[in-house]
Scaffold this active site. Structure first.
Site, PDB file in Angstrom:
ATOM      1  N   GLY A 199     -21.382  -9.401  28.711  1.00 51.50           N
ATOM      2  CA  GLY A 199     -21.690  -9.480  27.235  1.00 51.50           C
ATOM      3  C   GLY A 199     -22.587  -8.129  26.764  1.00 51.50           C
ATOM      4  O   GLY A 199     -23.103  -8.145  25.666  1.00 51.50           O
ATOM      5  N   ARG A 200     -22.441  -6.747  27.841  1.00 46.63           N
ATOM      6  CA  ARG A 200     -23.151  -5.753  27.262  1.00 46.63           C
ATOM      7  C   ARG A 200     -24.517  -5.800  27.303  1.00 46.63           C
ATOM      8  O   ARG A 200     -25.351  -5.171  26.695  1.00 46.63           O
ATOM      9  CB  ARG A 200     -22.752  -5.185  26.016  1.00 46.63           C
ATOM     10  CG  ARG A 200     -21.173  -4.780  26.020  1.00 46.63           C
ATOM     11  CD  ARG A 200     -20.729  -3.798  26.793  1.00 46.63           C
ATOM     12  NE  ARG A 200     -19.527  -3.161  26.495  1.00 46.63           N
ATOM     13  CZ  ARG A 200     -18.477  -3.851  27.166  1.00 46.63           C
ATOM     14  NH1 ARG A 200     -18.639  -4.874  28.249  1.00 46.63           N
ATOM     15  NH2 ARG A 200     -17.245  -3.345  26.986  1.00 46.63           N
TER      16      ARG A 200
END
Ligand code: FMN
Length: 212
Positions: free
Chosen positions: A190-191
């Site tokens: 999810g970065r």
């Protein structure tokens, strides 16, 4: 229709977590740990790094080089002292290194001043290089305009076939980057990546975490 952007498939990250408490207090030891893990992951060329320099006006340039040694004195790479990077380092003796180790979803940034290594070190390393690399270094005026490819290749061939030992050219040698900053980056899903920064502050390494 909306514009499309590269890549077409989304990149997904999910590495082991790191934080400022889990890393080694000495960034060089942390670097060694990741460097060894990269080698164990099966990557043979983990010593490839991007080297960024800038000219006197601050205009940046970047290229790949090979890390040849690292220890408490710094990180060593070798090149032609007449090349573009060398000219820029003369004008502005600061550089940035970047390692990208995609298998482990990691990158490491290292920044600091750069100095030439001793002639003794350059000669010692040069003497260990394979003959064809020695010839390349001796014949090429790296980054100068090549006017005669055929003539250049003839000179390379002649030297390669010769019997004589090849001395380290005066115009060729090593640089040492003395790190003042390290950033260890670990890709996460999810970065929400992990980033641990080390800064040298009056001789002491200070650690912090950065937002992804
Ligand atoms: C994987 C890789 C490793 C390289 N290693 C070196 C190196 O250790 N030393 C070097 O001078 N050039 C190396 N090169 C070539 C440089 O990227 C570059 O073309 C050359 O040094 C000239 O750069 P400059 O004109 O900016 O000085 C390497 C290239 C690649 C792709």
């Amino acid at each position: 229709m909306a514009d499309s952007y590269l890549p077409r498939a989304e990149y997904e990250f999910s590495g082991d977590s790191i934080c400022s408490d889990s890393v080694d207090p000495d960034p060089l030891e942390q670097f060694r740990c990741w460097f060894d893990e990269e080698a164990r992951s099966g990557e043979r060329d983990g010593n490839r790094m991007a080297l960024a320099t800038a000219d006197a006006q601050g205009r940046p340039s970047v290229r790949m080089v090979l890390l040849k040694k690292f220890d408490s004195t710094g990180l060593l790479f070798f090149t032609d002292y007449g090349s573009r990077k060398a000219i820029e380092l003369e004008q502005n003796p600061h550089a940035a290194l970047l390692f990208h180790w995609p298998r482990l979803q990691r990158q490491v940034r290292i920044e600091g001043p750069v100095e030439k290594v001793s002639r003794e070190i350059s000669e010692q390393y040069f003497s260990q290089r394979p003959r064809n690399s020695q010839v390349g270094a001796a014949v090429s005026r790296q980054s100068s305009v090549l006017l005669d490819r055929q003539g250049f290749e003839t000179e390379v061939k002649k030297m390669l076939e010769g019997e004589q030992d090849i001395d380290c050219p005066e115009s060729w040698g090593g640089y040492r980057l003395l790190p003042q900053l390290f950033e260890f980056w670990q890709g996460q899903s999810g970065r929400i990546h992990d980033r641990v920064l080390y800064r040298l502050d009056s001789g002491t390494w200070q650690r912090s975490e950065l937002q992804p």
